[in-house]
Design an enzyme around this catalytic site. Structure first.
Site, PDB file in Angstrom:
ATOM      1  N   TYR A 181       0.817  -1.205   0.000  1.00  0.00           N
ATOM      2  CA  TYR A 181       0.000   0.000   0.000  1.00  0.00           C
ATOM      3  C   TYR A 181       0.854   1.259   0.000  1.00  0.00           C
ATOM      4  CZ  TYR A 181       0.817   1.031   4.995  1.00  0.00           C
ATOM      5  OH  TYR A 181       1.384   1.358   6.197  1.00  0.00           O
ATOM      6  N   LYS A 192       6.399  -1.815   1.953  1.00  0.00           N
ATOM      7  CA  LYS A 192       5.209  -1.229   2.576  1.00  0.00           C
ATOM      8  C   LYS A 192       4.062  -2.236   2.472  1.00  0.00           C
ATOM      9  CE  LYS A 192       3.191   3.346   3.250  1.00  0.00           C
ATOM     10  NZ  LYS A 192       3.286   3.340   4.692  1.00  0.00           N
ATOM     11  N   GLU A 211      12.818   2.531  13.516  1.00  0.00           N
ATOM     12  CA  GLU A 211      11.861   3.574  13.134  1.00  0.00           C
ATOM     13  C   GLU A 211      10.740   3.583  14.156  1.00  0.00           C
ATOM     14  OE1 GLU A 211       9.890   2.711   9.382  1.00  0.00           O
ATOM     15  OE2 GLU A 211       9.907   0.566   9.800  1.00  0.00           O
ATOM     16  N   LEU A 219      11.143   1.436   6.829  1.00  0.00           N
ATOM     17  CA  LEU A 219      10.505   1.891   5.605  1.00  0.00           C
ATOM     18  C   LEU A 219      11.230   3.152   5.125  1.00  0.00           C
ATOM     19  CD1 LEU A 219       7.880   1.240   3.915  1.00  0.00           C
ATOM     20  CD2 LEU A 219       6.997   3.327   4.948  1.00  0.00           C
TER      21      LEU A 219
HETATM   22  N1  PDD Z   1       2.855   5.028   7.483  1.00  0.00           N
HETATM   23  N2  PDD Z   1       7.608   3.772   8.809  1.00  0.00           N
HETATM   24  C1  PDD Z   1       6.453   3.076   8.871  1.00  0.00           C
HETATM   25  C2  PDD Z   1       6.458   1.721   9.478  1.00  0.00           C
HETATM   26  C3  PDD Z   1       5.257   3.656   8.364  1.00  0.00           C
HETATM   27  O1  PDD Z   1       4.104   2.946   8.401  1.00  0.00           O
HETATM   28  C4  PDD Z   1       5.298   4.972   7.829  1.00  0.00           C
HETATM   29  C5  PDD Z   1       4.082   5.649   7.265  1.00  0.00           C
HETATM   30  C6  PDD Z   1       6.533   5.647   7.793  1.00  0.00           C
HETATM   31  C7  PDD Z   1       6.672   7.030   7.194  1.00  0.00           C
HETATM   32  O2  PDD Z   1       6.632   6.989   5.790  1.00  0.00           O
HETATM   33  P1  PDD Z   1       6.094   8.233   4.938  1.00  0.00           P
HETATM   34  O3  PDD Z   1       6.896   9.417   5.344  1.00  0.00           O
HETATM   35  O4  PDD Z   1       6.334   7.832   3.537  1.00  0.00           O
HETATM   36  O5  PDD Z   1       4.625   8.408   5.281  1.00  0.00           O
HETATM   37  C8  PDD Z   1       7.668   5.009   8.275  1.00  0.00           C
HETATM   38  C9  PDD Z   1       1.640   5.513   6.860  1.00  0.00           C
HETATM   39  C10 PDD Z   1       1.406   6.973   6.956  1.00  0.00           C
HETATM   40  C11 PDD Z   1       0.467   4.660   7.342  1.00  0.00           C
HETATM   41  O6  PDD Z   1       0.665   3.470   7.445  1.00  0.00           O
HETATM   42  O7  PDD Z   1      -0.622   5.194   7.551  1.00  0.00           O
END
Ligand code: PDD
Length: 289
Positions: free
Chosen positions: A34, A148, A180, A204
């Site tokens: 996703y 992801k 993270e 991620l």
């Molecule tokens: N999640 N690490 C993890 C495990 C995440 O699920 C996310 C973002 C990030 C940050 O990535 P980005 O800057 O590309 O949003 C890091 C999204 C927002 C979610 O699952 O809703």
């Protein structure tokens, strides 16, 4: 209120009418990937980077990409427009498709593609003025955290554990090093230098993370991608979380203790302003954002 319009397998339809068969491998196995893409004033944030990460995730789990770049862009643009433009967040999911339950890949299944958008509320003012609480937890996830994946049970369990300790996020440690957050990336500041763990299979590759690193460089703020040990985290001058929905959030309490003086720090303040300027340029659809 009119129901939001979503995209499912080639059709645009109201959310309540979007249905998938129960044998979809996303439902049965969590077999899919996703993206979450913020939209500011109708403009998707870093779309090429989000689509690149989507392609990387599909490739890593061996789902054939069902759409070309222009097709993805066209679907996303239409969903944004149909839902009134403005500020939204687009959620996009691709699963391996519908097949009789069997762990091995089905032979001839088409991937399921679903895209929806939701209105976003701005980050609460109190979280910016006061910062937020986080707790550290052992990272209980698998070894491919750069993908992801929609299979988020460990992330959900860790986030819930944080919430039950009155914190907004869990900062995850693997072998004594920060990977993270449960749904965010982590930065610290030590003696004026911004630090974040380097990209690897332990985290991620956050689109927000990459932009923060890029903006730090552009504005000559010292920034290093380097391993961060637990002790360094616990003694950091500043701790930040980044994600598409959180943007850059200052952590001011960690495991119940204040981070430095317990106030959002000066480097965060600087970076937050730079980030908001970037967003403003994107809102006005200026080149470079
Ligand atoms: N999640 N690490 C993890 C495990 C995440 O699920 C996310 C973002 C990030 C940050 O990535 P980005 O800057 O590309 O949003 C890091 C999204 C927002 C979610 O699952 O809703």
């Amino acid at each position: 209120m009119r129901s939001p319009l979503v995209y499912l397998n080639g059709k645009y339809l109201p959310l309540e009418e979007a249905c998938i068969p129960v044998l979809d491998r996303g439902f049965i196995f969590g077999d899919g990937v996703y993206e979450v893409i913020p939209v500011y004033n109708g403009n998707p944030f870093r779309l090429p980077q989000h689509l690149q990460r989507l392609e990387d995730s599909m490739q890593a789990v061996r789902i054939d990409n069902p759409c070309k770049r222009q097709e993805w862009s066209a679907i996303i643009t239409k969903v944004i427009e149909e839902n009134g433009g403005g500020d939204q967040s687009v959620y996009l999911q691709v699963t391996r498709g519908v097949a009789r339950r069997d762990h091995r890949f089905p032979g001839d299944t088409r991937p399921t593609v679903f895209v929806m958008s939701n209105p976003v509320s701005p980050v609460p003012a109190g979280e910016l003025s006061e910062g937020v609480a986080a707790v550290t937890l052992e990272d209980i996830r698998w070894q491919y955290c750069h993908i992801k994946s929609i299979a988020l049970l460990p992330n959900i369990l860790m986030r819930q554990q944080a919430v039950e300790q009155d914190a907004v996020e869990a900062i995850l440690l693997r072998d004594g090093e920060v990977s993270e957050g449960a749904a965010s990336n982590v930065f610290i500041v030590k003696e004026g230098v911004i630090l974040t763990p380097p990209k690897s299979e332990r985290l991620l590759p956050g689109i927000t993370r990459d932009l923060v690193v890029e903006l730090a460089e552009k504005h000559q703020l010292p920034c290093k991608e380097t391993a961060i040990g637990e002790t360094e985290l616990l003694h950091a001058d500043e701790v930040w979380l980044t994600s598409s929905l959180k943007e850059i959030l200052p952590v001011t309490r960690l495991n119940g203790q204040p981070v430095s003086d317990g106030r959002p720090g000066p480097v965060w303040q600087q970076m937050y302003t730079i980030y908001q300027d970037y967003k403003q340029a994107l809102r006005q659809n200026k080149a470079g954002a």
